[in-house]
Motif scaffolding. Structure first.
Motif, PDB file in Angstrom:
ATOM      1  N   PRO A 121       0.789  -1.234   0.000  1.00 37.07           N
ATOM      2  CA  PRO A 121       0.000   0.000   0.000  1.00 37.07           C
ATOM      3  C   PRO A 121       0.823   1.288   0.000  1.00 37.07           C
ATOM      4  O   PRO A 121       0.296   2.351  -0.299  1.00 37.07           O
ATOM      5  N   ASP A 122       2.092   1.193   0.306  1.00 37.00           N
ATOM      6  CA  ASP A 122       2.926   2.388   0.419  1.00 37.00           C
ATOM      7  C   ASP A 122       3.938   2.523  -0.712  1.00 37.00           C
ATOM      8  O   ASP A 122       4.977   3.166  -0.560  1.00 37.00           O
ATOM      9  N   ASP A 123       3.649   1.947  -1.858  1.00 38.86           N
ATOM     10  CA  ASP A 123       4.545   2.002  -3.012  1.00 38.86           C
ATOM     11  C   ASP A 123       3.998   3.030  -4.014  1.00 38.86           C
ATOM     12  O   ASP A 123       3.072   2.728  -4.767  1.00 38.86           O
ATOM     13  N   PRO A 124       4.554   4.250  -4.027  1.00 40.70           N
ATOM     14  CA  PRO A 124       4.009   5.292  -4.894  1.00 40.70           C
ATOM     15  C   PRO A 124       4.054   4.936  -6.387  1.00 40.70           C
ATOM     16  O   PRO A 124       3.126   5.275  -7.124  1.00 40.70           O
ATOM     17  N   ASP A 125       5.109   4.269  -6.818  1.00 39.31           N
ATOM     18  CA  ASP A 125       5.194   3.896  -8.235  1.00 39.31           C
ATOM     19  C   ASP A 125       4.086   2.917  -8.608  1.00 39.31           C
ATOM     20  O   ASP A 125       3.480   3.031  -9.680  1.00 39.31           O
ATOM     21  N   LEU A 126       3.832   1.979  -7.740  1.00 40.06           N
ATOM     22  CA  LEU A 126       2.780   0.997  -7.990  1.00 40.06           C
ATOM     23  C   LEU A 126       1.386   1.651  -7.936  1.00 40.06           C
ATOM     24  O   LEU A 126       0.514   1.327  -8.745  1.00 40.06           O
ATOM     25  N   LEU A 127       1.193   2.577  -7.021  1.00 36.92           N
ATOM     26  CA  LEU A 127      -0.072   3.324  -6.965  1.00 36.92           C
ATOM     27  C   LEU A 127      -0.317   4.070  -8.278  1.00 36.92           C
ATOM     28  O   LEU A 127      -1.423   4.059  -8.815  1.00 36.92           O
TER      29      LEU A 127
END
Length: 119
Positions: free
Chosen positions: A78-84
């Motif tokens: 949930p805390d992966d900006p690239d994946l978001l």
């Protein structure tokens, strides 16, 4: 039994870039794939998404499968900006009905990067 989630998805829906392999399990149920997807780790899910849809807007995975896959990955990371941002971009490709959720994912990614200590 398919050795990877990617092979299983390729067998069910095909692959835009490779021939669908011959499979003795041609009559297997999609439910087995979803059971496997539900409990797959993020790396296996991302491998499937990136191999079967390397340019995000391509591939034969049904939209709802892709959306579910991103949702399951984001629950694990949930805390992966690239994946978001990747998930948000995928949602934007599939019509305006998902734009609000895509915007929320983008906002979360921006907030996470603002909170991150400088390198």
């Amino acid at each position: 039994m398919h050795s990877t989630l990617t092979e299983h998805a390729r067998c069910l829906w095909g692959d835009e870039y490779r021939p669908t392999p011959a499979c003795a399990e041609r009559h297997h149920e999609e439910s087995y794939f979803f059971e496997r997807l539900t409990f797959a780790d993020a790396d296996a899910i991302l491998a499937m998404l990136r191999e079967l849809s390397p340019f995000l807007c391509d591939g034969y995975l049904p939209v709802w499968v892709r959306n579910l896959a991103y949702r399951l990955v984001l629950l694990q990371r949930p805390d992966d900006p690239d994946l978001l941002r990747e998930a948000a971009a995928s949602l934007r490709l599939h019509g305006p009905g998902w734009d609000d959720i895509a915007a929320q994912l983008q906002q979360r990614a921006d907030a996470l990067e603002e909170q991150a200590p400088p390198n």
